[in-house]
Design an enzyme around this catalytic site. Structure first.
Site, mmCIF file in Angstrom:
data_model
loop_
_atom_site.group_PDB
_atom_site.id
_atom_site.type_symbol
_atom_site.label_atom_id
_atom_site.label_comp_id
_atom_site.label_asym_id
_atom_site.label_seq_id
_atom_site.Cartn_x
_atom_site.Cartn_y
_atom_site.Cartn_z
ATOM 1 N N THR A 22 53.034 95.121 74.463
ATOM 2 C CA THR A 22 53.743 93.643 74.191
ATOM 3 C C THR A 22 55.022 94.136 75.620
ATOM 4 O OG1 THR A 22 55.008 92.240 73.063
ATOM 5 C CG2 THR A 22 54.890 94.331 71.872
ATOM 6 N N GLY A 23 55.047 92.466 75.837
ATOM 7 C CA GLY A 23 55.919 92.480 76.453
ATOM 8 C C GLY A 23 55.964 91.442 77.776
ATOM 9 N N THR A 70 52.798 89.199 71.196
ATOM 10 C CA THR A 70 51.472 89.517 70.945
ATOM 11 C C THR A 70 51.642 89.979 69.904
ATOM 12 O OG1 THR A 70 50.957 89.169 73.711
ATOM 13 C CG2 THR A 70 50.018 91.135 72.562
ATOM 14 N N ARG A 92 45.914 83.270 84.588
ATOM 15 C CA ARG A 92 46.773 84.083 84.521
ATOM 16 C C ARG A 92 46.599 85.091 83.588
ATOM 17 N NH1 ARG A 92 50.122 86.795 80.524
ATOM 18 N NH2 ARG A 92 51.499 88.304 81.576
ATOM 19 N N GLY A 148 46.682 89.057 81.489
ATOM 20 C CA GLY A 148 48.473 89.678 81.782
ATOM 21 C C GLY A 148 47.500 91.002 80.867
ATOM 22 N N ASP A 149 48.105 91.885 81.205
ATOM 23 C CA ASP A 149 48.287 93.689 80.592
ATOM 24 C C ASP A 149 47.146 93.434 79.166
ATOM 25 O OD1 ASP A 149 50.791 92.489 78.943
ATOM 26 O OD2 ASP A 149 50.516 94.838 78.495
ATOM 27 N N GLY A 206 54.188 90.924 81.118
ATOM 28 C CA GLY A 206 52.391 91.683 80.993
ATOM 29 C C GLY A 206 52.795 92.525 82.570
HETATM 30 N N1 ASP Z 1 51.501 91.142 77.001
HETATM 31 C C1 ASP Z 1 51.626 89.985 77.140
HETATM 32 C C2 ASP Z 1 51.205 89.047 78.258
HETATM 33 O O1 ASP Z 1 52.205 89.579 79.115
HETATM 34 C C3 ASP Z 1 53.016 88.624 76.553
HETATM 35 C C4 ASP Z 1 52.493 89.250 75.025
HETATM 36 O O2 ASP Z 1 52.998 90.699 74.938
HETATM 37 O O3 ASP Z 1 53.686 88.726 74.410
HETATM 38 O O4 ASP Z 1 50.117 88.158 78.310
#
Ligand code: ASP
Length: 356
Positions: free
Chosen positions: A273-274, A222, A250, A252-253, A276
């Site tokens: 990022t991570g 991300t 779905r 994410g965050d 989510g």
């Molecule tokens: N945070 C993002 C999600 O969960 C994924 C990412 O950070 O790459 O959609």
């Protein structure tokens, strides 16, 4: 005699009244000055314009990287930093710098945003993005969009030209079209590398006996940016393709204000990022700002506490970039690596791995 005593008493009372008034005036003056100097400290025109970015956190290890790949990431991160910093240097607003910076990364197949977004279980790209203005507290977001060329730009349009904060799917796309944004076929976002990643996960899934495969070996990817402009206003934004093999719409965050993105001049701007689901449940971006406000932590202490103590303890992989109004930067992650960088005083600094 009695008259003289009364007169002296009146004089004495008057003296105390005037003196105490002066003390009060002085203290008001002091308060005003304190307030003024704090305000000066935050609103001087020669502010330290600053930009901090990430291009995703995850299992990013030097041994898995070719020198060419590493060079490509470093160059693109530097280009993104220089682009956003150029906006700030020309007197531009932090919001515009965030959009310009993220658009460089959305247009690059290296990151999981725009071109290069990961694939859903069904084999298409569904994108999420959000942006927040730390000065006004306004925010905009789009979720699950498939044909908007620049999701971060669409998030800005939602913020500026609608009474809403978040729009999803076909509705968000209709709105983007009405705002005159560039629309593209879904195939515009697709890349061979991400297609192969999906195929690998689907193969593992087919061979597994479990219904839901745990997310493993994610190199999230991300992108996000937080900027501080010459008026000392903070803005933060995040754009993503989400997670490989995501299903059932779905989200994410990243498009959720408070989870993946947050900005507040009084505390800081944050982009995450991570994994989510963990960032949503822990309202990570807001938590970092809130701990600064209520626990009086510095931006670095707060980011560290949330990412290394709270998130790591719960098994939430990922990282954050943060920036406060004084230009203090925090880049904290609990994964082996995070594509990241910052620019202050015109010199871009780019990092990938942990020990740097
Ligand atoms: N945070 C993002 C999600 O969960 C994924 C990412 O950070 O790459 O959609």
């Amino acid at each position: 005699m009695t008259k003289r005593i009364i007169l002296s008493a009146i004089c004495l009372i008057l003296f105390f009244a005037v003196t105490s008034c002066n003390i009060k005036e002085n203290s008001t003056e002091m308060n005003t000055k304190t307030r003024e100097s704090t305000t000066d400290d935050f609103q001087g025109t020669a502010g330290p314009i600053t930009l901090v970015i990430h291009g995703g956190a995850g299992t990013i290890l030097k041994e898995n990287m070719t020198p060419e790949m590493e060079q490509a990431y470093r160059e693109k991160l530097t280009e993104a930093l220089n682009t956003g910093y150029g906006v700030l240097k020309n007197g531009g607003a932090s919001l515009d710098a965030v959009v310009a910076t993220i658009q460089v990364m959305e247009a690059s197949p290296l990151f999981n945003a725009g071109i290069g977004a990961v694939y859903t279980h069904e084999g298409r790209n569904e994108l999420d993005a959000s942006i927040m203005d730390g000065n006004t507290g306004n925010a905009g977001a789009v979720a699950g969009v498939t044909t908007i060329k620049s999701p971060i730009r669409a998030a800005l349009e939602v913020m500026l030209h609608s009474p809403h904060v978040m729009m999803a799917g076909p509705g968000a796309e209709a709105f983007a079209r009405e705002q005159g944004l560039e629309m593209v076929p879904n195939s515009y976002f697709g890349t061979k590398r991400r297609k192969e990643a999906l195929e690998k996960v689907l193969k593992n899934e087919a061979e597994s006996t479990s219904d839901l495969l745990p997310y493993q070996d994610w190199k999230y990817g991300t992108v996000g940016a937080v900027a501080l402009d010459k008026d000392r206003n903070i803005a933060a934004g995040t754009s993503t393709g989400g997670m490989t093999n995501k299903r059932y719409g779905r989200i994410g965050d990243s498009p959720i204000i408070g989870a993946g993105t947050f900005a507040e001049n009084a505390t800081c701007g944050v982009s995450c990022t991570g994994h989510g689901e963990f960032f949503i449940r822990n309202v990570v971006a807001y938590d970092i700002a809130a701990r600064m406000k209520y626990e009086k932590l510095s931006v670095q202490e707060s980011a560290q506490k949330v990412v290394q103590d709270k998130l790591a303890r719960l098994g939430g992989d990922g990282g954050v970039i943060c920036l406060d109004r004084k230009g203090n930067v925090a880049m904290e992650f609990n994964t082996p690596g995070m594509y990241r960088g910052y620019i202050k005083d015109g010199e871009p600094h780019v990092f990938i791995y942990k020990e740097q």
